[in-house]
Design a protein around this motif. Structure first.
Motif, short mmCIF file in Angstrom:
data_model
loop_
_atom_site.label_atom_id
_atom_site.label_comp_id
_atom_site.label_asym_id
_atom_site.label_seq_id
_atom_site.Cartn_x
_atom_site.Cartn_y
_atom_site.Cartn_z
N THR A 1 -10.33 -3.27 0.45
CA THR A 1 -11.74 -3.16 0.86
C THR A 1 -12.29 -1.85 0.30
OG1 THR A 1 -11.04 -2.13 2.94
CG2 THR A 1 -11.46 -4.49 2.97
N PRO A 2 -13.40 -1.88 -0.38
CA PRO A 2 -13.96 -0.64 -0.94
C PRO A 2 -14.49 0.27 0.17
CG PRO A 2 -15.46 -2.48 -1.29
CD PRO A 2 -14.19 -3.06 -0.73
N LYS A 3 -14.70 1.51 -0.16
CA LYS A 3 -15.21 2.46 0.81
C LYS A 3 -16.65 2.14 1.19
CE LYS A 3 -12.29 6.30 -0.75
NZ LYS A 3 -12.27 7.70 -1.26
N GLY A 4 -16.95 2.43 2.44
CA GLY A 4 -18.31 2.26 2.91
C GLY A 4 -18.68 0.86 3.36
N VAL A 5 -17.73 -0.06 3.45
CA VAL A 5 -18.07 -1.40 3.90
C VAL A 5 -18.34 -1.39 5.40
CG1 VAL A 5 -16.73 -2.47 2.06
CG2 VAL A 5 -15.62 -1.96 4.24
N ASN A 6 -19.07 -2.39 5.85
CA ASN A 6 -19.44 -2.44 7.26
C ASN A 6 -18.30 -2.99 8.11
OD1 ASN A 6 -19.50 -5.20 6.75
ND2 ASN A 6 -21.73 -5.24 6.46
N ALA A 7 -18.54 -2.99 9.42
CA ALA A 7 -17.52 -3.43 10.37
C ALA A 7 -17.22 -4.91 10.21
CB ALA A 7 -17.96 -3.12 11.79
N GLU A 8 -18.23 -5.72 9.84
CA GLU A 8 -18.01 -7.15 9.67
C GLU A 8 -17.03 -7.41 8.53
OE1 GLU A 8 -20.70 -11.23 9.16
OE2 GLU A 8 -21.55 -9.26 8.69
N TYR A 9 -17.16 -6.66 7.46
CA TYR A 9 -16.27 -6.80 6.31
C TYR A 9 -14.84 -6.44 6.70
CZ TYR A 9 -15.30 -6.76 1.26
OH TYR A 9 -14.83 -7.04 0.02
N ARG A 10 -14.68 -5.34 7.41
CA ARG A 10 -13.33 -4.92 7.83
C ARG A 10 -12.73 -5.91 8.83
NH1 ARG A 10 -16.02 0.13 7.93
NH2 ARG A 10 -16.22 -0.04 10.21
N TRP A 11 -13.56 -6.49 9.70
CA TRP A 11 -13.05 -7.48 10.66
C TRP A 11 -12.50 -8.70 9.94
CZ3 TRP A 11 -14.36 -12.53 11.75
CH2 TRP A 11 -13.86 -13.07 12.94
N ILE A 12 -13.19 -9.16 8.89
CA ILE A 12 -12.70 -10.31 8.13
C ILE A 12 -11.39 -9.96 7.45
CG2 ILE A 12 -13.22 -11.83 6.18
CD1 ILE A 12 -16.15 -11.65 6.93
N ALA A 13 -11.27 -8.74 6.94
CA ALA A 13 -10.03 -8.33 6.28
C ALA A 13 -8.85 -8.36 7.25
CB ALA A 13 -10.19 -6.94 5.67
#
Length: 521
Positions: free
Chosen positions: A42-54
């Motif tokens: 996951t690139p830096k600065g992604v939102n919480a939704e992106y990290r949750w999917i990861a």
């Protein structure tokens, strides 16, 4: 090797330092099997939704691989040299090694050994005399058998390839204490004794543990003595390896480590599928030529979609449009290809991983399992010698020198191959009838038959034979005794004459023919 008590602490400290080199690899394998795998990038600065999917994109297939292989490995009996399934007509003689195996619950605990071998590439089994159990006031003649994970035990060999028994072995256990403290216990096994050392576990290096011989009254020892003599003349530890490699244990990686990159690929493909599902699996609408604001002058969504709503604008320059949805089939196909690659490398049939089971005949199922069956046969061959050494070690711990010197005992593995039951029974029947193989020797080859089933059948067969012998003896005693030369009343002489309806007339010899002169011819 017999460790000098004066050098015990130094040798154990050096062994702990050497052991740490392999623990990082084993801990990483264990984490992957528990689902704690490296997340997708996951690139830096992604939102919480992106990290949750990861975080939710993990699809752990590794435990299933372990289970499929482990379920085909089951030790179902042990036969010493010269022992056969058919032990004449006498009572069944129990085998001490197999009885000790069962008494230590190894019928079920053996699967822990096999799963550890498949997962990490190695496992250990310790066998000690019964007097070294925790209750030493009531010693037992049954040896104490314990399987141990390689994350807790390490054996040290003079030659890692050719040596069958280790010079010594250490077993590490961490005991949680009050006030967030912990104590490390290190059991050291050599050819004559077992030592228990303790130290501080809240350190980062083995040299800082301050290892020392445990006190006799330490409550954390659970009644064990800090120094106990087993007197077996050999280090009572047997090592199991996933494969026999001439380069040593360092190249024995087990089943899981080569599959970890493929598991990461499957997680990445799942992540891409979930991202597409979340953001692009539906038609995105767009509007140009207007910048709607609310009453306070803040930007607001111009329209809210709905089946009963109409989008309209008073501005003539406003335009409406939409983007086509993203197809999910390519993402699913790529992930399925990764699963098939895992199936190919592990030789586990794809229907186990994909869940796509069609109406397959017994022959088709056997063909699909051919690679797995050959793999299981190789694993059984590699694990036979370690299990034989376990049974030999049990005999030595029980004082049975003959059992210890038996180098050719047979480890009986359960047949788990996918073959048609009727075809198997037909083949066993032909082997008994046409080749003369004793039927009782073939009972263990019946699919699904356990060692207990075979033992029960043998006892039933012996009972029937005993009852037949008793019945013959009773029948013989009920008949009256006859004088020599006499026949019983119901005895009938052979009769070649044609019997009548009344009585049978014995045939007599015809009178001799008269000469022609006597007849007046």
């Amino acid at each position: 090797m017999i460790i000098d008590p004066d050098q015990l602490v130094d040798i154990t400290t050096q062994a702990m330092l050497a052991r740490y080199r392999e623990q990082h690899r084993l801990d990483r394998i264990a984490a992957y099997c528990r689902g704690k795998q490296d997340p997708p990038y996951t690139p830096k600065g992604v939102n919480a939704e992106y990290r949750w999917i990861a975080r939710k994109a993990r699809r752990n297939f590794l435990p299933l691989i372990i289970s499929v292989v482990s379920r085909n490995l089951h030790v179902d009996g042990y036969r010493p040299t010269g022992y056969t399934e058919n032990q004449a007509l006498g009572p069944q003689v129990p085998q001490p090694q197999w009885e000790a195996f069962r008494a230590n619950r190894m019928i079920s605990r053996q699967h822990g050994v096999h799963r550890s071998v498949i997962k990490f590439g190695s496992a250990y089994v310790v066998s000690l005399p019964g007097r070294m159990s925790t209750d030493e006031e009531q010693p037992s003649d049954v040896p104490v058998i314990r399987p141990v994970s390689p994350r807790r035990m390490t054996g040290f060999y003079a030659d890692d390839v050719d040596d069958e028994w280790p010079q010594f072995a250490i077993e590490v256990k961490v005991i949680n204490l009050p006030r967030n403290k912990s104590q490390i216990q290190v059991a050291v096994y050599d050819e004559d004794k077992r030592y228990i050392l303790v130290g501080d576990a809240n350190v980062s290096s083995a040299s800082q543990m301050n290892l020392r011989l445990a006190d006799a009254g330490d409550p954390n020892l659970n009644g064990q003595s800090p120094v106990a003599t087993h007197g077996m003349g050999i280090c009572p530890v047997v090592r199991f390896l996933y494969e026999t490699d001439l380069d040593g244990e360092d190249d024995c990686s087990g089943e899981i480590e080569p599959l970890m990159p493929i598991q990461d690929q499957i997680n990445f493909d799942t992540f891409n599928l979930m991202i597409s599902t979340q953001f692009a699996a539906f038609r995105q609408r767009w509007v140009t030529g207007m910048a709607p604001v609310d009453e306070q002058g803040r930007e607001d969504a111009p329209f809210k979609p709905g089946v009963d709503r109409v989008w309209a604008s008073e501005d003539a320059t406003t335009k409406f449009g939409d983007f086509a949805e993203t197809g999910l089939a390519p993402y699913s196909a790529v992930r399925e290809d990764g699963i098939r690659h895992m199936s190919t490398i592990s030789q586990v049939p794809p229907y186990h991983l994909l869940g796509q089971v069609a109406n397959m005949s017994a022959e088709a199922l056997a063909a699909a399992r051919d690679g797995l069956d050959r793999k299981i046969e190789e694993l059984q061959s590699g694990l036979t010698d370690p299990w034989r050494n376990v049974f030999r070690l049990d005999a030595l711990a029980a004082g049975d020198k003959d059992g210890w010197n038996d180098l050719f005992g047979t480890v009986v593995w359960r047949d788990t191959s996918a073959r048609a039951f009727a075809a198997t029974i037909d083949g066993l029947t032909k082997a008994a009838q046409m080749l003369g193989v004793p039927a009782e020797e073939l009972w263990a080859r019946i699919p699904g038959a356990t060692a207990d089933d075979v033992a029960t059948w043998r006892l039933a067969a012996q009972r029937e034979r005993a009852q037949a012998l008793v019945q013959q003896a009773i029948t013989a005693q009920s008949q009256p005794k006859l004088a020599p030369g006499m026949q019983p009343a119901n005895y009938m002489q052979p009769n070649t004459a044609q019997p009548t309806e009344q009585t049978a007339i014995p045939q007599t010899a015809p009178p001799p023919a008269l000469p022609q002169s006597a007849t007046g011819a």
